[in-house]
Design a protein around this motif. Structure first.
Motif, PDB file in Angstrom:
ATOM      1  N   SER A  47       0.534  -1.254  -0.222  1.00  0.00           N
ATOM      2  CA  SER A  47       0.138   0.179  -0.272  1.00  0.00           C
ATOM      3  C   SER A  47       1.104   1.158   0.241  1.00  0.00           C
ATOM      4  N   GLY A  48       0.291   2.500  -1.030  1.00  0.00           N
ATOM      5  CA  GLY A  48       1.638   3.592  -1.258  1.00  0.00           C
ATOM      6  C   GLY A  48       2.423   3.418  -1.330  1.00  0.00           C
ATOM      7  N   ALA A  49       2.773   2.266  -2.016  1.00  0.00           N
ATOM      8  CA  ALA A  49       4.215   1.947  -2.710  1.00  0.00           C
ATOM      9  C   ALA A  49       4.871   2.150  -3.463  1.00  0.00           C
ATOM     10  N   MET A  65      -2.748 -10.001   0.257  1.00  0.00           N
ATOM     11  CA  MET A  65      -2.200  -8.970  -0.591  1.00  0.00           C
ATOM     12  C   MET A  65      -2.593  -7.416  -0.848  1.00  0.00           C
ATOM     13  N   ASP A  66      -1.908  -6.826  -0.569  1.00  0.00           N
ATOM     14  CA  ASP A  66      -3.174  -4.876  -0.207  1.00  0.00           C
ATOM     15  C   ASP A  66      -1.499  -4.647  -0.776  1.00  0.00           C
ATOM     16  N   LYS A  84      -3.473 -18.510  -4.373  1.00  0.00           N
ATOM     17  CA  LYS A  84      -4.635 -19.475  -2.552  1.00  0.00           C
ATOM     18  C   LYS A  84      -4.553 -18.109  -2.390  1.00  0.00           C
ATOM     19  N   LEU A  85      -4.808 -16.917  -2.550  1.00  0.00           N
ATOM     20  CA  LEU A  85      -5.264 -15.710  -2.274  1.00  0.00           C
ATOM     21  C   LEU A  85      -6.992 -15.781  -1.499  1.00  0.00           C
ATOM     22  N   TYR A  86      -6.403 -15.258   0.019  1.00  0.00           N
ATOM     23  CA  TYR A  86      -8.407 -14.849   0.208  1.00  0.00           C
ATOM     24  C   TYR A  86      -9.004 -14.024   0.428  1.00  0.00           C
ATOM     25  N   THR A  87      -7.653 -12.899  -0.255  1.00  0.00           N
ATOM     26  CA  THR A  87      -8.106 -11.545   0.447  1.00  0.00           C
ATOM     27  C   THR A  87      -7.156 -10.187  -0.651  1.00  0.00           C
ATOM     28  N   LEU A  88      -7.668  -9.905  -1.501  1.00  0.00           N
ATOM     29  CA  LEU A  88      -6.834  -8.771  -2.452  1.00  0.00           C
ATOM     30  C   LEU A  88      -7.719  -7.437  -2.187  1.00  0.00           C
ATOM     31  N   ASP A  89      -6.761  -6.576  -2.088  1.00  0.00           N
ATOM     32  CA  ASP A  89      -7.260  -5.265  -2.318  1.00  0.00           C
ATOM     33  C   ASP A  89      -6.167  -4.078  -3.473  1.00  0.00           C
ATOM     34  N   VAL A  90      -7.090  -3.746  -3.927  1.00  0.00           N
ATOM     35  CA  VAL A  90      -6.581  -2.898  -5.434  1.00  0.00           C
ATOM     36  C   VAL A  90      -7.290  -1.069  -5.523  1.00  0.00           C
ATOM     37  N   SER A  91      -8.065  -1.277  -4.425  1.00  0.00           N
ATOM     38  CA  SER A  91      -8.834   0.120  -4.088  1.00  0.00           C
ATOM     39  C   SER A  91      -7.566   1.004  -4.143  1.00  0.00           C
ATOM     40  N   ARG A  92      -8.036   2.130  -4.564  1.00  0.00           N
ATOM     41  CA  ARG A  92      -7.466   3.358  -4.814  1.00  0.00           C
ATOM     42  C   ARG A  92      -6.411   3.473  -5.662  1.00  0.00           C
ATOM     43  N   SER A 115     -12.874  -1.068  -4.968  1.00  0.00           N
ATOM     44  CA  SER A 115     -13.184   0.493  -4.699  1.00  0.00           C
ATOM     45  C   SER A 115     -11.725   1.324  -5.186  1.00  0.00           C
ATOM     46  N   SER A 116     -12.667   3.238  -5.876  1.00  0.00           N
ATOM     47  CA  SER A 116     -11.963   4.105  -5.762  1.00  0.00           C
ATOM     48  C   SER A 116     -10.507   3.965  -6.667  1.00  0.00           C
TER      49      SER A 116
END
Length: 564
Positions: A47-49, A65-66, A84-92, A115-116
């Motif tokens: 995040s924010g990289a 994976m964020d 094998k991802l359970y959670t994936l965040d590609v917001s903003r 989102s966003s």
């Protein structure tokens, strides 16, 4: 010749071979700059990289994976390595298109946040393979429509967020592939009614459709939602709720109609929601709470009636049906100047009352069931802090002592009433203007009268008693005198002779002949146009044949009484 052509190929593959060797020597993981890779828990936080593409060199065993808050603009063929991802965040990010089949390998993905971004459309294969997905967030994109088959693989979806798009309708059958959906958030769109297409969501429990363009809740245009428990309609333009408006939602227990245009409290319409527990009506424009305003809501526990700028009158029986009411907020109602006494005494389970920032000047203890309340908020009112506010001053003093003593929560007695000590400020009298009520002295809150006040009261009482005595004793006497004065008293006329004693006056005249009486009491009349002869006492025709006055007794001092 063939060797010459093969040489450049080996040169091309050499860096890749070196890279694979490096990855192998490092345990199969290469963490990009700005990312934090936690292989022990199989999590990568980028995040924010500032990255522009999805990294492909992360641990393929990752569960979380964020990639939020970056500059990623496309997702094509980027998640193939992470099955094998359970959670994936590609917001903003800056994603415009989700493409087709880019999540095909994510068979166990549970949570997907998109989102966003700048996504303006979906396709029938956009979410292909996401058969285990339970939560999808598409908020704050540019979606204008949802196709019938866009959610066809999302059979296990339970939470869908599409807040902040440009949706104004759903096609029929849009949700037929999501029968297990339990929460739908479509706030900040352009819906003009609650979509009837939601009737396919037989398991829906939460529906939030705030900040849209709904004006009326019509009887025949409300979806059938038998399991719905929470309905949020904040900041629409609702001015009317028809009689059967919410009849298709029999299990509704939380309703938020705040910030709409209701000019009359919909008592009859609300009474059909017998299981309602939490009701919010803040920010509407009705001006009165009538008797039994919330009729039939016997399970109501939480009631919010704040920011009602037109509310002026609250009937003392407004809450009599709400026997399970525990918390009520009546804050920022600027036209409320007084509350009926014993307004809340019909609510035996009431524990919290807030009437902050109204226009109340006087508060008496009988307004509240103080023996059962746990928290009372009255700050922000222009209070007249006279001695009648002593009860509130004493409670505030007790609260202040608890605060200054810095007691722990376990040491505070549970039944002690809590108040907003620092916000209870006096408007009058002048000596307490803009000062906290708790800062008043014992003398200022003492209602006992001084000797000067006692003297003034005593003199006033004596004066009033004197007036009453005068009314009861002097007025009847004056009336009696007036009645006696109305009777004619005998006139005393002094004559020059002694008259015989007169008989006592009679109450009625003797029964004389009428003509005989009139002869003496009537004035001379003209008979046949000729006047009667003038009587001359010295005439010879008079009885006695001489001067009548010479025949009188010589004793002239005795008065002659004549009744006229």
């Amino acid at each position: 010749m063939d060797d010459e052509k093969a040489h450049p190929m080996w040169i091309t593959l050499l860096p890749t071979i070196c890279l694979l060797s490096l990855i192998s020597s490092a345990g199969g993981v290469l963490c990009p700059n700005g990312c934090k890779c936690e292989n022990e828990i199989l999590r990568a936080n980028c995040s924010g990289a500032g990255i522009e593409v999805v990294p492909i060199q992360l641990n393929p065993e990752l569960h979380v994976m964020d990639l939020s808050n970056n500059k990623i603009n496309q997702l094509h063929y980027t998640f193939t390595f992470y099955e094998k991802l359970y959670t994936l965040d590609v917001s903003r990010n800056r994603v415009k298109s989700l493409g087709s089949g880019n999540f095909k390998t994510q068979k166990v993905l549970k949570f997907l946040n998109l989102s966003s971004n700048f996504i303006d459309s979906l396709g029938k294969d956009t979410f292909e393979g996401l058969v285990q997905l339970t939560e999808l967030d598409l908020s704050n994109n540019l979606l204008e429509a949802i196709g019938v088959y866009d959610f066809k693989d999302l059979n296990n979806l339970t939470i869908l967020r599409m807040t902040g798009n440009q949706l104004d309708y759903f096609e029929e059958g849009t949700f037929k592939f999501t029968p297990n959906l339990q929460a739908l958030y479509i706030d900040d769109n352009s819906f003009m009614e609650i979509p009837c297409e939601l009737s396919d969501l037989s398991q829906l429990k939460v529906l939030s459709i705030a900040r849209n363009l709904i004006e009326s809740i019509e009887d025949d245009k409300v979806p059938n939602l038998p399991e719905l428990q929470t309905l949020v309609l904040v900041q629409n333009q609702i001015y009317e709720i028809q009689q059967k408006g919410f009849s298709n939602m029999p299990k509704l227990d939380h309703l938020d109609l705040s910030d709409n245009n209701l000019t009359i409290l919909p008592t009859a319409q609300l009474s059909k929601m017998s299981k309602l527990v939490n009701l919010k009506l803040s920010g509407n424009t009705f001006n009165i709470l009538p008797p039994v305003a919330f009729r039939g809501l016997f399970h109501l526990k939480y009631l919010t009636l704040a920011r009602l700028e037109a509310l002026e009158t609250i009937d003392s029986r407004s809450f009599v049906d709400n026997i399970n009411l525990e918390k009520i907020s009546l804050d920022f109602n600027y036209r409320i100047k007084a509350f009926p006494t014993r307004l809340f005494h019909g609510n035996p389970k009431l524990r919290y009352v807030s009437i902050r920032y109204n226009s109340i000047k006087f508060l008496v203890a009988s307004h509240f069931p103080l023996d059962q309340l746990e928290e009372l908020r009255v700050g922000g009112n222009p209070l007249d802090c006279n001695c009648s506010m002593g009860w509130l001053w004493k409670i505030l003093k007790d609260n202040e002592l608890q605060i200054t003593a810095n007691l722990s929560q376990s040491q505070i007695i549970k039944n002690d009433l809590k108040l907003d000590v620092n916000e209870v400020v006096c408007e009058t009298p002048e000596e307490l203007h803009n000062r906290k009520l708790v800062s008043a002295t014992q003398r200022q809150m003492d209602c006992s009268m001084s000797w000067l006040a006692i003297t003034s009261v005593s003199l006033t009482v004596i004066f009033i008693l004197g007036i009453i005595v005068g009314v009861f004793f002097f007025i009847p006497k004056r009336k009696a005198n007036r009645d006696m004065g109305s009777k004619e008293l005998p006139k005393i006329v002094k004559t020059s002779y002694n008259a015989p004693p007169l008989p006592p006056p009679r109450k009625s005249l003797p029964n004389y002949d009428t003509n005989h009486v009139e002869r003496y009491i009537m004035p001379p009349i003209i008979m046949q146009n000729r006047p009667l002869p003038v009587w001359d006492p010295y005439s010879q025709h008079c009885n006695g044949n001489g001067n009548i006055y010479e025949q009188l007794n010589d004793n002239r001092d005795r008065p002659h009484i004549v009744y006229v």
